[in-house]
Design a protein around this motif. Structure first.
Motif, PDB file in Angstrom:
ATOM      1  N   ASN A  51       0.821  -1.219   0.000  1.00 38.36           N
ATOM      2  CA  ASN A  51       0.000   0.000   0.000  1.00 38.36           C
ATOM      3  C   ASN A  51       0.850   1.263   0.000  1.00 38.36           C
ATOM      4  O   ASN A  51       1.959   1.274   0.535  1.00 38.36           O
ATOM      5  CB  ASN A  51      -0.898   0.033   1.231  1.00 38.36           C
ATOM      6  N   SER A  52       0.310   2.307  -0.589  1.00 40.06           N
ATOM      7  CA  SER A  52       0.995   3.602  -0.604  1.00 40.06           C
ATOM      8  C   SER A  52      -0.016   4.696  -0.917  1.00 40.06           C
ATOM      9  O   SER A  52      -0.920   4.498  -1.732  1.00 40.06           O
ATOM     10  CB  SER A  52       2.084   3.605  -1.687  1.00 40.06           C
ATOM     11  N   THR A  53       0.128   5.818  -0.269  1.00 39.60           N
ATOM     12  CA  THR A  53      -0.616   7.025  -0.664  1.00 39.60           C
ATOM     13  C   THR A  53       0.367   8.021  -1.269  1.00 39.60           C
ATOM     14  O   THR A  53       0.318   8.342  -2.465  1.00 39.60           O
ATOM     15  CB  THR A  53      -1.329   7.656   0.556  1.00 39.60           C
ATOM     16  N   GLY A 260       4.942   9.922   7.248  1.00 41.00           N
ATOM     17  CA  GLY A 260       3.597   9.482   6.962  1.00 41.00           C
ATOM     18  C   GLY A 260       3.613   8.026   6.511  1.00 41.00           C
ATOM     19  O   GLY A 260       4.651   7.549   6.060  1.00 41.00           O
ATOM     20  N   PRO A 261       2.526   7.324   6.620  1.00 39.20           N
ATOM     21  CA  PRO A 261       1.303   7.727   7.300  1.00 39.20           C
ATOM     22  C   PRO A 261       1.517   7.799   8.811  1.00 39.20           C
ATOM     23  O   PRO A 261       2.235   6.972   9.350  1.00 39.20           O
ATOM     24  CB  PRO A 261       0.320   6.599   6.934  1.00 39.20           C
TER      25      PRO A 261
END
Ligand code: CP
Length: 305
Positions: A51-53, A260-261
């Motif tokens: 996952n990554s934003t 982050g996160p």
């Protein structure tokens, strides 16, 4: 360099070259003329097996601002789910002639292995607990712009050091640039033997923050803990969570960073994270786009040469 796999491969001069170019891309990104053509004609594929934003979004925006054709592989919907291996997946994409492959993978070393098999430039977007080079570069750019230099600063890196690729890349980069590094966290989250690498190690936040110019907080990376003992969240926050009271030990103009996160109320107080007098967390995100533009631009110059 043909790839960007880790800070380990970069010299202080390489780091300065990337940051100097990134500074120009900060200006471009803030203007209404966001586009230029350093990557025109090139194909960039983003493969995120974790996952990554921030990292995925900024690599995509960076590629598009430089005129690349950008494709995000939806790994959850890919044939990996049918048992295709990482290498076969990479070879399949390689046959479509990408020029830049951006890869995040849960296993340390997986991105370097993949880089040996493909013809294009590979950028490591985070591999296991090994390296996250563009994160360390964006952190360095943030520090350099805020502090006016990237050497002889006292920098505290606090929290889950043992499982953090962000910490590992930052320790290498900030060490290469001759800063004084202090690592702080519970003993179970500090890598054994880390004090041999010219860093100070403590379990006491007051000691770590004493006179610090920069305080960098890390998330508890439960996905990589394999049952390692950690205190309860309440106890962890009390001893290691950063708040305004603990910040009093640092220099009055110290900056607070977090890749982050973040988990508010676990490793950092929510109000402090939002306090623009100290917190540069949003600026780190902004620098992420500029640093990734610079890294891909420099690799593209080699591709075109
Ligand atoms: N800092 C960082 O790598 O964030 P993401 O996991 O959201 O990309």
């Amino acid at each position: 360099h043909r790839h960007l796999l880790g800070i380990e491969d970069l010299s202080p001069a390489d780091i300065t070259t990337i940051l100097d170019l990134a500074d120009t891309y900060v200006d471009q990104s803030r203007s209404t003329a966001k586009h230029s053509d350093a990557l025109a004609g090139l194909t960039q594929v983003n493969m995120f097996f974790e996952n990554s934003t921030r990292t995925q979004a900024s690599f995509e925006i960076a590629g598009k601002r430089l005129g690349a054709d950008v494709m995000n592989m939806a790994m959850q919907a890919s044939s990996i789910k049918k048992g295709e291996t990482l290498i076969d997946t990479a070879m399949t994409l390689n046959a479509m002639h990408p020029d830049l492959l951006v890869v995040r993978h849960p296993n340390s070393g997986a991105v370097a292995l993949l880089a040996q098999k493909v013809n294009c430039a590979v950028l490591n977007a985070g591999d296991g607990r090994h390296e996250h080079p563009t994160q360390a570069l964006l952190d360095a750019l943030t520090i350099r712009r805020r502090k006016g230099r990237l050497h002889r600063l006292t920098i505290a890196i606090c929290g889950d050091i043992a499982h953090s690729r962000v910490a590992r890349s930052n320790i290498m980069l900030l060490g290469k640039m001759e800063n004084r590094l202090r690592l702080c966290g519970p003993r179970t989250l500090l890598p054994a033997g880390i004090d041999k690498f010219g860093v100070e190690v403590t379990e006491n936040m007051d000691e770590a923050l004493d006179g610090a110019d920069v305080v960098m907080m890390l998330r508890l990376q439960k996905e990589r803990m394999d049952g390692a003992f950690i205190p309860s969240v309440r106890e962890y926050y009390h001893r290691f969570g950063l708040d305004a009271a603990k910040m009093r030990a640092a220099k009055p103009d110290a900056i607070v960073m977090h890749p982050g996160p973040m988990n508010r109320g676990v490793e950092i107080d929510g109000e402090l994270a939002d306090d623009i007098n100290h917190s540069v967390i949003q600026e780190q995100v902004e620098m992420g786009v500029a640093v990734r533009m610079a890294a891909m631009d420099l690799l593209a110059r080699n591709i075109k040469a």
